[in-house]
Write an enzyme that holds these catalytic residues in place. Structure first.
Site, PDB file in Angstrom:
ATOM      1  N   GLY A   7       0.835  -1.196   0.000  1.00  0.00           N
ATOM      2  CA  GLY A   7       0.000   0.000   0.000  1.00  0.00           C
ATOM      3  C   GLY A   7       0.865   1.239   0.000  1.00  0.00           C
ATOM      4  O   GLY A   7       2.052   1.193   0.317  1.00  0.00           O
ATOM      5  N   GLY A  12      -3.390   2.738   4.992  1.00  0.00           N
ATOM      6  CA  GLY A  12      -4.031   1.859   5.959  1.00  0.00           C
ATOM      7  C   GLY A  12      -3.444   0.456   5.943  1.00  0.00           C
ATOM      8  O   GLY A  12      -3.987  -0.452   6.566  1.00  0.00           O
ATOM      9  N   THR A  32      10.740  -2.260  11.858  1.00  0.00           N
ATOM     10  CA  THR A  32      12.006  -2.027  11.168  1.00  0.00           C
ATOM     11  C   THR A  32      12.372  -0.555  11.047  1.00  0.00           C
ATOM     12  O   THR A  32      13.423  -0.230  10.515  1.00  0.00           O
ATOM     13  CB  THR A  32      11.967  -2.609   9.743  1.00  0.00           C
ATOM     14  OG1 THR A  32      11.025  -1.863   8.977  1.00  0.00           O
ATOM     15  CG2 THR A  32      11.620  -4.078   9.749  1.00  0.00           C
ATOM     16  N   HIS A  49       1.736   3.766  15.906  1.00  0.00           N
ATOM     17  CA  HIS A  49       1.850   2.320  15.679  1.00  0.00           C
ATOM     18  C   HIS A  49       1.957   1.572  17.003  1.00  0.00           C
ATOM     19  O   HIS A  49       1.292   0.556  17.201  1.00  0.00           O
ATOM     20  CB  HIS A  49       3.054   2.013  14.786  1.00  0.00           C
ATOM     21  CG  HIS A  49       2.796   2.236  13.339  1.00  0.00           C
ATOM     22  ND1 HIS A  49       2.738   1.206  12.438  1.00  0.00           N
ATOM     23  CD2 HIS A  49       2.573   3.365  12.627  1.00  0.00           C
ATOM     24  CE1 HIS A  49       2.491   1.689  11.230  1.00  0.00           C
ATOM     25  NE2 HIS A  49       2.397   3.001  11.316  1.00  0.00           N
ATOM     26  N   ARG A  52      -1.354   1.272  18.976  1.00  0.00           N
ATOM     27  CA  ARG A  52      -2.384   0.377  18.434  1.00  0.00           C
ATOM     28  C   ARG A  52      -2.140  -1.085  18.804  1.00  0.00           C
ATOM     29  O   ARG A  52      -3.060  -1.891  18.750  1.00  0.00           O
ATOM     30  CB  ARG A  52      -2.400   0.459  16.891  1.00  0.00           C
ATOM     31  CG  ARG A  52      -3.052   1.661  16.332  1.00  0.00           C
ATOM     32  CD  ARG A  52      -3.389   1.471  14.871  1.00  0.00           C
ATOM     33  NE  ARG A  52      -2.343   0.913  14.045  1.00  0.00           N
ATOM     34  CZ  ARG A  52      -1.651   1.602  13.133  1.00  0.00           C
ATOM     35  NH1 ARG A  52      -1.886   2.881  12.951  1.00  0.00           N
ATOM     36  NH2 ARG A  52      -0.741   0.997  12.402  1.00  0.00           N
ATOM     37  N   GLU A  61      12.436  -4.626  17.689  1.00  0.00           N
ATOM     38  CA  GLU A  61      12.848  -3.559  16.782  1.00  0.00           C
ATOM     39  C   GLU A  61      14.189  -3.947  16.188  1.00  0.00           C
ATOM     40  O   GLU A  61      15.201  -3.990  16.894  1.00  0.00           O
ATOM     41  CB  GLU A  61      12.924  -2.235  17.526  1.00  0.00           C
ATOM     42  CG  GLU A  61      11.567  -1.770  18.017  1.00  0.00           C
ATOM     43  CD  GLU A  61      11.590  -0.453  18.771  1.00  0.00           C
ATOM     44  OE1 GLU A  61      12.682   0.132  18.949  1.00  0.00           O
ATOM     45  OE2 GLU A  61      10.512  -0.006  19.188  1.00  0.00           O
TER      46      GLU A  61
END
Length: 175
Positions: A7, A12, A32, A49, A52, A61
């Site tokens: 996307g 989204g 990343t 992020h 959520r 990470e």
């Protein structure tokens, strides 16, 4: 089941991928992106992020996604996103003349061998004008190649547009 989720920016795709894997009993979220220390706008995106994600998800990470996929016990995994991974690879190898071919091969092999559910989030860069700078053209060319290679080894490929999935490669029904 391996799913490549493509996307554009703010399409989204990350949220859609998160919803797709939300039912997994345990999940490893692989982030990343670069650290957000110097850029408040980037820090805000990273925080969105993080906020959520359910507390039950573990977060790693790293940009060494291939190594993580090879050594990880078979647990559902979401990698967000491959644009960050590619940027780190280009930073290591050199934007002007360094080859990321070995890095791409290693990642594709690790994805191909991963046996747990896997969602890979990646920017789709093929729907815009050709970039004006050499480094941006290099990034889009390398990412386009990476996305094509991953699409071949993933069972599903979905393009998220305006938050809605457009199935590019749906799972084939078993007869």
């Amino acid at each position: 089941m391996r799913t490549l989720v493509l996307g554009g920016i703010r399409s989204g795709k990350s949220r859609w991928a998160e919803e797709m894997v939300a039912g997994e009993p345990s999940l490893c979220y692989v982030a990343t992106g670069a650290a957000a220390d110097a850029d408040p706008a980037w820090a805000h995106r990273v925080a969105e992020h993080r906020d959520r994600r359910p507390a039950s998800w573990s977060t790693v990470e790293t940009t060494d996604v291939a190594a993580l996929l090879r050594v990880r016990p078979p647990t559902a995994t979401l990698v967000d996103d491959l644009g960050g991974w590619l940027t780190a690879a280009l930073d290591r190898r050199g934007w002007e003349d360094g080859s990321v071919a070995a890095d791409v091969d290693e990642l594709v092999d690790a994805v191909d061998g991963f046996t747990a559910p896997l969602a890979l989030v990646s920017p789709e860069v093929g729907l815009t004008v050709v970039a004006a700078t050499a480094s941006a053209r290099r990034f889009t060319d390398e990412l386009g190649t990476l996305n094509q290679r991953l699409a071949q080894c993933c069972e599903q490929v979905v393009l998220v547009v305006a938050g809605l999935p457009v199935w590019v490669k749906p799972t084939k029904a078993l007869n």
